[in-house]
Design an enzyme around this catalytic site. Structure first.
Site, PDB file in Angstrom:
ATOM      1  N   SER A 140      55.293  22.412 -69.427  1.00 51.00           N
ATOM      2  CA  SER A 140      56.272  22.999 -70.388  1.00 51.00           C
ATOM      3  C   SER A 140      57.279  21.938 -70.421  1.00 51.00           C
ATOM      4  CB  SER A 140      56.904  23.987 -69.578  1.00 51.00           C
ATOM      5  OG  SER A 140      58.061  24.605 -70.487  1.00 51.00           O
TER       6      SER A 140
ATOM      7  N   TYR B 297      61.447  28.372 -62.563  1.00 53.38           N
ATOM      8  CA  TYR B 297      60.464  28.005 -63.580  1.00 53.38           C
ATOM      9  C   TYR B 297      60.336  26.633 -63.887  1.00 53.38           C
ATOM     10  CZ  TYR B 297      58.024  28.135 -68.017  1.00 53.38           C
ATOM     11  OH  TYR B 297      57.110  27.782 -69.022  1.00 53.38           O
TER      12      TYR B 297
END
Length: 252
Positions: A142, A155
């Site tokens: 990501s 995350y």
């Protein structure tokens, strides 16, 4: 078609980038092994693959469980004899929250899927690919693995770990015919990102900073699938250990 006679395993195949990539790889000639925790959506992706003339199977699995990961890898090899492409894509997003209010259970949930799941997938697929002497692995990281996003530190840490796995394993396997790269999406129009807006509406917490979609829109999952197809193919034959941003300028 560039991926004809290739066997591709895709985790998180039931929706979003995983579904779009499954359809793209099948459309390029690959036979697909679709993996998802959600049986209904996974089988729906398989139906879509077959409707466009593709071939494949679906295997239900929780990617954080060792025996279930071994099972989907074994099913792929038992059914098709090899694994040429592994899109190690399954992942979940964190609930936005101040760092000190993150529950240990939330930490464990994120790390189990995003870190352990990626590790286990690589561990068992790499054994198959090393025996073959070839293969391409694409790990979904990501933009949050390159720079942090506000209020999702766990995350972000999980996706930094994915990039660490990618680079470390790429170094180990560079001279063994196996390429390992990381895909870093920015905002993508999926069920996961749709859930973020719901969190803001119902959760009562909104981060102090929200990333700027510089192109004025989220990506279509098909745009990420194009890069997955490229990294899976021989067009990317000299790429390994790369961290590929497909983020519409989000990180600028």
């Amino acid at each position: 078609m560039e991926l004809t006679n290739k066997i591709a395993v895709i985790t998180g195949a039931g929706s979003g980038i995983g579904r779009a990539s499954s359809l793209k790889l099948a459309g390029e000639g690959a036979t697909v092994v679709l993996v998802d925790f959600n049986k209904e959506t996974g089988e729906e992706t398989l139906k879509l693959v077959k409707e466009q003339g593709g071939e494949g199977i679906f295997v239900q699995a929780d990617v954080s469980k060792d025996e279930e990961v071994q099972n989907y890898v074994n099913k792929a090899v038992e059914t098709y004899g090899r694994i040429d492409v592994f899109f190690n894509n399954a992942g979940i997003i964190q609930k936005f929250a101040p760092f000190t209010s993150v529950e240990e259970s939330e930490f464990d949930r994120i790390m189990a899927i995003n870190v352990k799941g990626v590790f286990l997938g690589m561990k068992y697929v790499l054994k198959v690919m090393e025996e073959q002497g070839s293969g391409s692995i694409i790990n979904t990281a990501s933009t949050a693995g390159v720079r942090p996003e506000h209020s999702v530190a766990v995350y972000s840490a999980s996706k930094h770990a994915v990039i660490g796995f990618t680079k470390g394993a790429a170094l180990e396997y560079a001279n063994k015919g196996i390429r390992i790269n990381a895909l870093c999406p920015g905002g993508v129009q999926t069920a996961l990102t749709a859930s973020v807006a719901t969190q803001f509406e119902k959760g009562g917490y909104v981060p102090e900073e929200i990333s700027n979609m510089r192109m004025g829109r989220y990506a279509d999952p098909k745009e990420l699938a194009e890069m997955v197809s490229f990294l899976a193919s021989d067009r990317a034959s000299y790429m390994t250990g790369s961290v590929v941003l497909v983020d519409g300028g989000l990180t600028l």
